[in-house]
Design a protein around this motif. Structure first.
Motif, mmCIF file in Angstrom:
data_model
loop_
_atom_site.group_PDB
_atom_site.id
_atom_site.type_symbol
_atom_site.label_atom_id
_atom_site.label_comp_id
_atom_site.label_asym_id
_atom_site.label_seq_id
_atom_site.Cartn_x
_atom_site.Cartn_y
_atom_site.Cartn_z
ATOM 1 N N GLU A 13 -15.236 -6.206 -10.878
ATOM 2 C CA GLU A 13 -14.518 -6.070 -9.612
ATOM 3 C C GLU A 13 -13.057 -6.450 -9.791
ATOM 4 O O GLU A 13 -12.749 -7.439 -10.447
ATOM 5 N N PRO A 14 -12.144 -5.679 -9.204
ATOM 6 C CA PRO A 14 -10.728 -6.043 -9.298
ATOM 7 C C PRO A 14 -10.411 -7.265 -8.446
ATOM 8 O O PRO A 14 -11.077 -7.532 -7.447
ATOM 9 N N LYS A 15 -9.397 -8.008 -8.861
ATOM 10 C CA LYS A 15 -8.973 -9.182 -8.104
ATOM 11 C C LYS A 15 -8.214 -8.738 -6.857
ATOM 12 O O LYS A 15 -7.564 -7.693 -6.847
ATOM 13 N N LYS A 16 -8.289 -9.538 -5.811
ATOM 14 C CA LYS A 16 -7.587 -9.241 -4.561
ATOM 15 C C LYS A 16 -6.112 -9.603 -4.691
ATOM 16 O O LYS A 16 -5.760 -10.563 -5.367
ATOM 17 N N VAL A 17 -5.272 -8.850 -4.003
ATOM 18 C CA VAL A 17 -3.831 -9.106 -3.984
ATOM 19 C C VAL A 17 -3.460 -9.521 -2.563
ATOM 20 O O VAL A 17 -3.809 -8.857 -1.599
ATOM 21 N N GLU A 21 2.535 -11.573 -3.118
ATOM 22 C CA GLU A 21 2.251 -11.649 -4.548
ATOM 23 C C GLU A 21 2.724 -10.380 -5.257
ATOM 24 O O GLU A 21 2.933 -9.342 -4.633
ATOM 25 N N CYS A 23 2.182 -7.113 -7.560
ATOM 26 C CA CYS A 23 1.086 -6.161 -7.693
ATOM 27 C C CYS A 23 1.551 -4.963 -8.508
ATOM 28 O O CYS A 23 2.743 -4.705 -8.637
ATOM 29 N N HIS A 72 -3.979 -6.074 -8.906
ATOM 30 C CA HIS A 72 -3.505 -7.402 -9.315
ATOM 31 C C HIS A 72 -2.825 -7.263 -10.669
ATOM 32 O O HIS A 72 -3.234 -6.442 -11.494
ATOM 33 N N ASP A 74 -3.097 -8.925 -13.299
ATOM 34 C CA ASP A 74 -4.016 -9.165 -14.418
ATOM 35 C C ASP A 74 -4.976 -7.999 -14.639
ATOM 36 O O ASP A 74 -5.623 -7.923 -15.685
ATOM 37 N N ASP A 75 -5.101 -7.104 -13.672
ATOM 38 C CA ASP A 75 -6.002 -5.953 -13.764
ATOM 39 C C ASP A 75 -5.230 -4.731 -14.270
ATOM 40 O O ASP A 75 -4.000 -4.708 -14.235
#
Length: 92
Positions: A13-17, A21, A23, A72, A74-75
């Motif tokens: 699952e992708p991280k939430k933004v 922040e 993106c 995110h 990191d994704d």
């Protein structure tokens, strides 16, 4: 998200933004004469506002963009996911 060792695609699952922040998103440049896509680039900007689940306002180099997908930092970027795809291995 992580890369699958079998197929090389992404899974998880992708991280939430959150608003404020950084993106990742895709900037697309079109040819004025033909209307076709000239260039698509994955860039990192600052999320300013979330209109709904599929509309975001992002600031990049003092310009405001309205995009339908963000990720995110990191994704993988939405452009990377479009080319590589998601893992469909049965083990995941």
């Amino acid at each position: 998200m992580e890369r699958c060792k079998n197929c090389g695609r992404y899974y998880g699952e992708p991280k939430k933004v959150a608003v404020g922040e950084k993106c990742k998103f895709t900037v697309t440049t079109y040819d004025e004469k033909t209307g076709s896509i000239r260039k698509a680039s994955g860039v990192t900007g600052k999320l300013k506002y979330i209109f709904s689940n599929s509309c975001y306002s992002v600031e990049y180099r003092k310009n405001k963009y309205y995009v339908d997908t963000v990720a995110h930092p990191d994704d993988p970027s939405p452009l990377t996911l479009a080319f590589v795809g998601r893992c469909t291995c049965p083990a995941k």
